[in-house]
Write a protein that holds these residues in place. Structure first.
Motif, PDB file in Angstrom:
ATOM      1  N   VAL A   1      30.954  69.648  60.999  1.00 24.16           N
ATOM      2  CA  VAL A   1      31.176  68.471  60.152  1.00 24.16           C
ATOM      3  C   VAL A   1      32.672  68.322  59.847  1.00 24.16           C
ATOM      4  CG1 VAL A   1      30.669  67.390  57.922  1.00 24.16           C
ATOM      5  CG2 VAL A   1      28.876  68.643  59.142  1.00 24.16           C
ATOM      6  N   ALA A   2      33.320  69.436  59.498  1.00 24.41           N
ATOM      7  CA  ALA A   2      34.748  69.404  59.190  1.00 24.41           C
ATOM      8  C   ALA A   2      35.571  69.042  60.419  1.00 24.41           C
ATOM      9  CB  ALA A   2      35.185  70.758  58.630  1.00 24.41           C
ATOM     10  N   ALA A   3      35.211  69.609  61.564  1.00 25.60           N
ATOM     11  CA  ALA A   3      35.964  69.338  62.790  1.00 25.60           C
ATOM     12  C   ALA A   3      35.888  67.866  63.187  1.00 25.60           C
ATOM     13  CB  ALA A   3      35.433  70.215  63.930  1.00 25.60           C
ATOM     14  N   LEU A   4      34.773  67.209  62.861  1.00 28.38           N
ATOM     15  CA  LEU A   4      34.615  65.786  63.155  1.00 28.38           C
ATOM     16  C   LEU A   4      35.228  64.898  62.070  1.00 28.38           C
ATOM     17  CD1 LEU A   4      30.916  65.772  64.408  1.00 28.38           C
ATOM     18  CD2 LEU A   4      32.948  65.343  65.804  1.00 28.38           C
ATOM     19  N   GLY A   5      35.682  65.504  60.991  1.00 31.02           N
ATOM     20  CA  GLY A   5      36.247  64.721  59.894  1.00 31.02           C
ATOM     21  C   GLY A   5      35.219  63.917  59.143  1.00 31.02           C
ATOM     22  N   LEU A   6      33.992  64.459  59.030  1.00 34.62           N
ATOM     23  CA  LEU A   6      32.901  63.721  58.402  1.00 34.62           C
ATOM     24  C   LEU A   6      32.478  64.316  57.056  1.00 34.62           C
ATOM     25  CD1 LEU A   6      30.626  63.079  61.531  1.00 34.62           C
ATOM     26  CD2 LEU A   6      32.032  61.402  60.312  1.00 34.62           C
ATOM     27  N   GLU A   7      33.313  65.146  56.455  1.00 35.05           N
ATOM     28  CA  GLU A   7      32.911  65.797  55.202  1.00 35.05           C
ATOM     29  C   GLU A   7      32.597  64.799  54.092  1.00 35.05           C
ATOM     30  OE1 GLU A   7      35.888  66.295  56.835  1.00 35.05           O
ATOM     31  OE2 GLU A   7      36.703  68.256  56.286  1.00 35.05           O
ATOM     32  N   ARG A   8      33.288  63.661  54.071  1.00 30.78           N
ATOM     33  CA  ARG A   8      33.060  62.678  53.008  1.00 30.78           C
ATOM     34  C   ARG A   8      31.825  61.826  53.279  1.00 30.78           C
ATOM     35  NH1 ARG A   8      38.573  59.590  51.628  1.00 30.78           N
ATOM     36  NH2 ARG A   8      37.162  58.748  50.032  1.00 30.78           N
ATOM     37  N   GLU A   9      31.332  61.871  54.514  1.00 32.76           N
ATOM     38  CA  GLU A   9      30.185  61.037  54.881  1.00 32.76           C
ATOM     39  C   GLU A   9      28.877  61.809  54.958  1.00 32.76           C
ATOM     40  OE1 GLU A   9      30.694  58.129  58.046  1.00 32.76           O
ATOM     41  OE2 GLU A   9      32.812  58.688  58.160  1.00 32.76           O
ATOM     42  N   VAL A  10      28.950  63.092  55.289  1.00 32.41           N
ATOM     43  CA  VAL A  10      27.734  63.862  55.572  1.00 32.41           C
ATOM     44  C   VAL A  10      27.768  65.200  54.841  1.00 32.41           C
ATOM     45  CG1 VAL A  10      26.377  64.971  57.386  1.00 32.41           C
ATOM     46  CG2 VAL A  10      27.510  62.810  57.849  1.00 32.41           C
ATOM     47  N   SER A  11      26.619  65.607  54.330  1.00 31.07           N
ATOM     48  CA  SER A  11      26.454  66.957  53.805  1.00 31.07           C
ATOM     49  C   SER A  11      25.374  67.660  54.619  1.00 31.07           C
ATOM     50  CB  SER A  11      26.063  66.937  52.322  1.00 31.07           C
ATOM     51  OG  SER A  11      24.776  66.368  52.155  1.00 31.07           O
ATOM     52  N   VAL A  12      25.527  68.954  54.810  1.00 34.25           N
ATOM     53  CA  VAL A  12      24.531  69.724  55.555  1.00 34.25           C
ATOM     54  C   VAL A  12      24.112  70.942  54.743  1.00 34.25           C
ATOM     55  CG1 VAL A  12      25.334  68.973  57.826  1.00 34.25           C
ATOM     56  CG2 VAL A  12      26.313  71.022  56.807  1.00 34.25           C
ATOM     57  N   ASP A  13      22.859  71.304  54.899  1.00 35.73           N
ATOM     58  CA  ASP A  13      22.332  72.476  54.211  1.00 35.73           C
ATOM     59  C   ASP A  13      21.195  73.035  55.063  1.00 35.73           C
ATOM     60  OD1 ASP A  13      22.032  74.428  52.331  1.00 35.73           O
ATOM     61  OD2 ASP A  13      21.561  73.085  50.663  1.00 35.73           O
TER      62      ASP A  13
ATOM     63  N   GLY B   1      38.873  63.385  69.901  1.00 37.36           N
ATOM     64  CA  GLY B   1      40.059  63.660  69.105  1.00 37.36           C
ATOM     65  C   GLY B   1      39.804  64.663  67.989  1.00 37.36           C
ATOM     66  N   SER B   2      38.622  65.292  68.005  1.00 38.75           N
ATOM     67  CA  SER B   2      38.238  66.212  66.936  1.00 38.75           C
ATOM     68  C   SER B   2      38.841  67.596  67.141  1.00 38.75           C
ATOM     69  CB  SER B   2      36.708  66.339  66.875  1.00 38.75           C
ATOM     70  OG  SER B   2      36.229  67.098  67.975  1.00 38.75           O
TER      71      SER B   2
ATOM     72  N   PRO C   1      36.314  72.814  69.882  1.00 37.48           N
ATOM     73  CA  PRO C   1      36.883  73.408  71.089  1.00 37.48           C
ATOM     74  C   PRO C   1      36.696  72.471  72.288  1.00 37.48           C
ATOM     75  CG  PRO C   1      35.554  75.012  69.927  1.00 37.48           C
ATOM     76  CD  PRO C   1      35.289  73.692  69.282  1.00 37.48           C
ATOM     77  N   PRO C   2      37.564  72.553  73.280  1.00 38.16           N
ATOM     78  CA  PRO C   2      37.498  71.631  74.420  1.00 38.16           C
ATOM     79  C   PRO C   2      36.136  71.558  75.098  1.00 38.16           C
ATOM     80  CG  PRO C   2      39.550  72.864  74.468  1.00 38.16           C
ATOM     81  CD  PRO C   2      38.734  73.446  73.356  1.00 38.16           C
ATOM     82  N   ALA C   3      35.490  72.697  75.329  1.00 33.17           N
ATOM     83  CA  ALA C   3      34.198  72.685  76.028  1.00 33.17           C
ATOM     84  C   ALA C   3      33.134  71.969  75.204  1.00 33.17           C
ATOM     85  CB  ALA C   3      33.751  74.114  76.345  1.00 33.17           C
ATOM     86  N   VAL C   4      33.144  72.180  73.890  1.00 33.20           N
ATOM     87  CA  VAL C   4      32.174  71.524  73.011  1.00 33.20           C
ATOM     88  C   VAL C   4      32.474  70.029  72.944  1.00 33.20           C
ATOM     89  CG1 VAL C   4      31.273  71.407  70.660  1.00 33.20           C
ATOM     90  CG2 VAL C   4      31.771  73.632  71.705  1.00 33.20           C
ATOM     91  N   ARG C   5      33.739  69.673  72.833  1.00 32.64           N
ATOM     92  CA  ARG C   5      34.123  68.251  72.825  1.00 32.64           C
ATOM     93  C   ARG C   5      33.626  67.558  74.083  1.00 32.64           C
ATOM     94  NH1 ARG C   5      39.502  69.772  71.156  1.00 32.64           N
ATOM     95  NH2 ARG C   5      40.229  69.296  73.246  1.00 32.64           N
ATOM     96  N   ALA C   6      33.871  68.178  75.221  1.00 36.16           N
ATOM     97  CA  ALA C   6      33.514  67.558  76.500  1.00 36.16           C
ATOM     98  C   ALA C   6      32.010  67.382  76.633  1.00 36.16           C
ATOM     99  CB  ALA C   6      34.053  68.394  77.658  1.00 36.16           C
ATOM    100  N   ARG C   7      31.253  68.391  76.212  1.00 36.47           N
ATOM    101  CA  ARG C   7      29.802  68.313  76.350  1.00 36.47           C
ATOM    102  C   ARG C   7      29.208  67.287  75.379  1.00 36.47           C
ATOM    103  NH1 ARG C   7      26.017  73.767  76.511  1.00 36.47           N
ATOM    104  NH2 ARG C   7      24.163  72.819  77.461  1.00 36.47           N
TER     105      ARG C   7
END
Length: 204
Positions: A48-60, A101-102, A105-111
């Motif tokens: 969530v943090a890597a995508l810059g979505l902390e203000r939009e989404v919460s996870v638990d 642009g997140s 890691p590159p492999a996770v971004r690509a997939r």
């Protein structure tokens, strides 16, 4: 990427994942299975943090019982309701810019980007528009972005390099409310994605 790797855990020997789809599967179900298999909630929050979505989404995550079995339930919630269009509809191009642009890691971004491209191609095929002009509605929401990127990141964190489905994919019948009106089930784009897969009709 180094901070992300610390969050999700160190590398393990390659593993094979097996999915029993007899009860279907959804994004939160897949995330719950990954957490139950050893991925950490901290790792999911790192996505969530890597995508810059902390203000939009919460996870638990919480441990619950389903049909007598102890399982992990992943909870991905949109923090605020900005209206249907703002909260859900995003062009594929915007989603790809955010993913690529997140800080993943590159492999996770690509997939993860490849998954969204495939979604765009399927939607473009059934709507008769180029994939780069497709707007994803339910699949374009911040929670869906976390579901997809989280699934890819969890598989990577657990060193699952090969994923197999056991048995046919169960599909139901009926209709669902869509952004442009009632949508038949399975949705046309879902059928496009499942081309070549073994399926089974279930009564709902």
């Amino acid at each position: 990427a180094a901070r992300y790797n610390r969050l999700v855990g160190g590398p393990d020997p390659p593993r094979v994942g097996v999915l029993d789809l007899s009860g279907g599967i959804a994004g939160d179900m897949f995330l719950g299975a990954l957490l139950d298999a050893g991925w950490t909630l901290e790792g999911l929050r790192g996505v969530v943090a890597a995508l810059g979505l902390e203000r939009e989404v919460s996870v638990d995550a919480r441990r619950v019982r389903r049909h007598g079995f102890s399982v992990v339930q992943a909870v991905v919630e949109v923090r605020h309701d900005a209206g249907r269009h703002e909260a859900h509809a995003r062009p594929v191009s915007e989603i790809l810019r955010r993913v690529e642009g997140s800080a993943l890691p590159p492999a996770v971004r690509a997939r993860a980007a490849a998954v969204f491209r495939r979604l765009g191609e399927a939607e473009g095929k059934v709507h008769g528009v180029p994939a780069d002009r497709v707007h994803l509605h339910e699949a374009g929401g911040a929670d869906a972005m976390v579901d997809i990127a989280g699934a890819v990141a969890g598989l990577d964190a657990l060193s699952i390099r090969s994923l197999h489905a056991v048995g046919p994919v169960p599909l139901g019948r009926g209709t669902a409310a869509g952004a442009h009106g009632p949508v038949p089930l399975p949705a046309p784009a879902v059928l496009a994605l499942l081309s070549g897969w073994e399926i089974a009709w279930t009564e709902t």
